[in-house]
Scaffold this motif. Sequence first.
Motif, PDB file in Angstrom:
ATOM      1  N   LYS A 139      -6.694  10.959 -16.040  1.00  0.00           N
ATOM      2  CA  LYS A 139      -5.708  10.003 -15.532  1.00  0.00           C
ATOM      3  C   LYS A 139      -5.088  10.515 -14.223  1.00  0.00           C
ATOM      4  N   ALA A 140      -4.872  11.816 -14.148  1.00  0.00           N
ATOM      5  CA  ALA A 140      -4.313  12.397 -12.916  1.00  0.00           C
ATOM      6  C   ALA A 140      -5.218  12.092 -11.733  1.00  0.00           C
ATOM      7  N   PHE A 141      -6.521  12.289 -11.897  1.00  0.00           N
ATOM      8  CA  PHE A 141      -7.434  12.076 -10.775  1.00  0.00           C
ATOM      9  C   PHE A 141      -7.471  10.602 -10.375  1.00  0.00           C
ATOM     10  N   ASP A 201       0.831  -1.208   0.000  1.00  0.00           N
ATOM     11  CA  ASP A 201       0.000   0.000   0.000  1.00  0.00           C
ATOM     12  C   ASP A 201       0.864   1.256   0.000  1.00  0.00           C
ATOM     13  N   GLU A 202       1.968   1.217   0.733  1.00  0.00           N
ATOM     14  CA  GLU A 202       2.832   2.399   0.809  1.00  0.00           C
ATOM     15  C   GLU A 202       3.399   2.738  -0.570  1.00  0.00           C
ATOM     16  N   ASP A 203       3.893   1.727  -1.295  1.00  0.00           N
ATOM     17  CA  ASP A 203       4.448   1.979  -2.624  1.00  0.00           C
ATOM     18  C   ASP A 203       3.360   2.437  -3.594  1.00  0.00           C
ATOM     19  N   ARG A 204       2.193   1.818  -3.514  1.00  0.00           N
ATOM     20  CA  ARG A 204       1.091   2.227  -4.393  1.00  0.00           C
ATOM     21  C   ARG A 204       0.683   3.678  -4.099  1.00  0.00           C
ATOM     22  N   CYS A 205       0.756   4.046  -2.837  1.00  0.00           N
ATOM     23  CA  CYS A 205       0.449   5.420  -2.440  1.00  0.00           C
ATOM     24  C   CYS A 205       1.463   6.397  -3.048  1.00  0.00           C
ATOM     25  N   PHE A 206       2.749   6.091  -2.910  1.00  0.00           N
ATOM     26  CA  PHE A 206       3.787   6.948  -3.508  1.00  0.00           C
ATOM     27  C   PHE A 206       3.576   7.092  -5.017  1.00  0.00           C
ATOM     28  N   LEU A 207       3.321   5.977  -5.694  1.00  0.00           N
ATOM     29  CA  LEU A 207       3.143   6.010  -7.148  1.00  0.00           C
ATOM     30  C   LEU A 207       1.876   6.778  -7.529  1.00  0.00           C
ATOM     31  N   GLY A 208       0.825   6.662  -6.698  1.00  0.00           N
ATOM     32  CA  GLY A 208      -0.413   7.385  -6.969  1.00  0.00           C
ATOM     33  C   GLY A 208      -0.203   8.890  -6.967  1.00  0.00           C
ATOM     34  N   PHE A 209       0.472   9.397  -5.941  1.00  0.00           N
ATOM     35  CA  PHE A 209       0.691  10.843  -5.875  1.00  0.00           C
ATOM     36  C   PHE A 209       1.703  11.307  -6.923  1.00  0.00           C
ATOM     37  N   ALA A 210       2.683  10.458  -7.240  1.00  0.00           N
ATOM     38  CA  ALA A 210       3.639  10.809  -8.300  1.00  0.00           C
ATOM     39  C   ALA A 210       2.937  10.892  -9.648  1.00  0.00           C
ATOM     40  N   GLY A 211       2.149   9.847  -9.968  1.00  0.00           N
ATOM     41  CA  GLY A 211       1.432   9.833 -11.239  1.00  0.00           C
ATOM     42  C   GLY A 211       0.435  10.973 -11.336  1.00  0.00           C
ATOM     43  N   GLY A 212      -0.269  11.257 -10.225  1.00  0.00           N
ATOM     44  CA  GLY A 212      -1.218  12.360 -10.226  1.00  0.00           C
ATOM     45  C   GLY A 212      -0.559  13.676 -10.580  1.00  0.00           C
ATOM     46  N   LYS A 213       0.583  13.953  -9.945  1.00  0.00           N
ATOM     47  CA  LYS A 213       1.309  15.204 -10.214  1.00  0.00           C
ATOM     48  C   LYS A 213       1.747  15.276 -11.667  1.00  0.00           C
ATOM     49  N   ILE A 214       2.315  14.183 -12.188  1.00  0.00           N
ATOM     50  CA  ILE A 214       2.858  14.216 -13.552  1.00  0.00           C
ATOM     51  C   ILE A 214       1.739  14.322 -14.594  1.00  0.00           C
ATOM     52  N   PHE A 215       0.654  13.571 -14.424  1.00  0.00           N
ATOM     53  CA  PHE A 215      -0.445  13.649 -15.393  1.00  0.00           C
ATOM     54  C   PHE A 215      -1.185  14.983 -15.292  1.00  0.00           C
ATOM     55  N   ASN A 216      -1.193  15.586 -14.095  1.00  0.00           N
ATOM     56  CA  ASN A 216      -1.736  16.944 -13.984  1.00  0.00           C
ATOM     57  C   ASN A 216      -0.879  17.924 -14.784  1.00  0.00           C
ATOM     58  N   ASP A 217       0.449  17.758 -14.691  1.00  0.00           N
ATOM     59  CA  ASP A 217       1.357  18.628 -15.449  1.00  0.00           C
ATOM     60  C   ASP A 217       1.070  18.577 -16.944  1.00  0.00           C
ATOM     61  N   ILE A 218       0.782  17.363 -17.453  1.00  0.00           N
ATOM     62  CA  ILE A 218       0.594  17.228 -18.912  1.00  0.00           C
ATOM     63  C   ILE A 218      -0.881  17.372 -19.305  1.00  0.00           C
ATOM     64  N   LYS A 219      -1.696  17.808 -18.326  1.00  0.00           N
ATOM     65  CA  LYS A 219      -3.115  18.134 -18.565  1.00  0.00           C
ATOM     66  C   LYS A 219      -3.977  16.923 -18.931  1.00  0.00           C
ATOM     67  N   ASP A 220      -3.539  15.731 -18.516  1.00  0.00           N
ATOM     68  CA  ASP A 220      -4.403  14.553 -18.646  1.00  0.00           C
ATOM     69  C   ASP A 220      -5.121  14.410 -17.308  1.00  0.00           C
ATOM     70  N   TYR A 221      -6.172  15.210 -17.134  1.00  0.00           N
ATOM     71  CA  TYR A 221      -6.791  15.351 -15.816  1.00  0.00           C
ATOM     72  C   TYR A 221      -7.534  14.096 -15.376  1.00  0.00           C
TER      73      TYR A 221
END
Length: 453
Positions: free
Chosen positions: A158-160, A136-156
């Motif tokens: 996928k970010a959410f 769960d901890e690793d999935r949590c880290f990846l979730g927030f990382a992916g959210g930030k990166i997909f928000n940057d590229i405006k794929d909202y």
Amino acid sequence: MNSIIAEAVQLLQQNQPLKAAEILSPYYYANLDNPRFLHFYALAKSQSGEHRVGVDLLNKAIELQPQVAEYHHNLAAIYRLIGEFQLSEDHYLTALRLKPDYAEAYFNYSATRKFTADDPVIELIEQQAARNDLSDEDRCFLGFAGGKIFNDIKDYEKAFTYYEMGNRCRNAKFDVEEFRKGIDRTIEVFSAETIRELSQHGLQTDLPVFIIGMPRTGTTLVEQILSSHPQVHGAGELSDISSIASTLPRHTPGQTPYPECIHQLPTNAFSGFGQAYLKRLRTFDSHASRIINKMPGNFLHLGLITILFPQAKVIHCRRDPLDTCLSCYFQRFRQWHDYSHDLKDLGRYYLEYERLMEHWQQVLPQKPYELAYADLVQNQEAISRELVEFIGVDWDDQCLDFHANQRPVTTASNWQVRRPMNRSGLERWKNYDQYLGGLRQVLAGEENTGEEN
């Protein structure tokens, strides 16, 4: 040596870096060729505020053992603190090359810059997130990382989805009823009369400044602007006031809980705790005219703060409620903030925060400065001048060049506050409007308790 290092690691985990550095220091010269020792000594030094020493020690560890991903990851983290983002990025990428499943490194790397759609790290994160053997901890880290990166590229969309995964995997539980009861008790205890009566026993000093509000409302930005003034020091998020609140019951005859214990304290307790807090502030800067504590959650303790320091200046940062709550949802807080992993809980917490702030507006003899984030972004100089005047120092043009301020910034906003003012944080909620129905209902007081997020 292993037992000494183990003791230091335990102290670091308990957030006691000065003690960790103290027990490691005598063994430094005997361990110049011990990368593991150098690594933990570096962390102790950096977390004690000696970031450059931490950088030197970690670089020595890497010279001795260049293939350890954790060394590069932790060196990258210190570079990020002191604003050296290119070096930070380089070492995060080295850590990921050495350890492609290093979920925490993906998360921390995601905060160092803005990403573009062709970045190779996107494919790597998606590969990692697709695994079914993650903790769960690793999935949590990846979730927030992916959210930030997909928000940057405006794929909202996928970010959410990624942010939802990150928040779900925190497995946090927030007891809103317990929180409401705490707010009720605070409102009941800290009446205008009680504050007026007890503040006579506080300290008459204008050294302390407090920046409060919900997280993610511009508190770091305001501190960065003010601390660019040569007479003002920004001490970051200090938990001292909540520590004082939790200690007060011990000084009452029946160990009465806080805040009710406030009526049973000996009057010299207020000046005593006030002196201890001022002494702590002076460890950050012995000459500054003003020292800032920007712990947002001190909004819970404005009554106590006013009793201890009747002249202290308080700046209350506000931002659009939807932007505030969404930004909290998108933030992986290190600790506390259990309310932030569910949008409806965020709305419930926000309503209680507003209720308490309305109370403070009615009972505090000196009202906080109400700062709207949007006003600051759109009228930087005018609002900056008002802030400087409010805390009682003369204007200095360096406050307009806050992004050039080289002081270490330890909060999640440390990348943004090294950039000139921009409007990207305004009305961000519009990109995620389709996901905010439940939050809107709560904020509007129309909550349907049977409905999910």
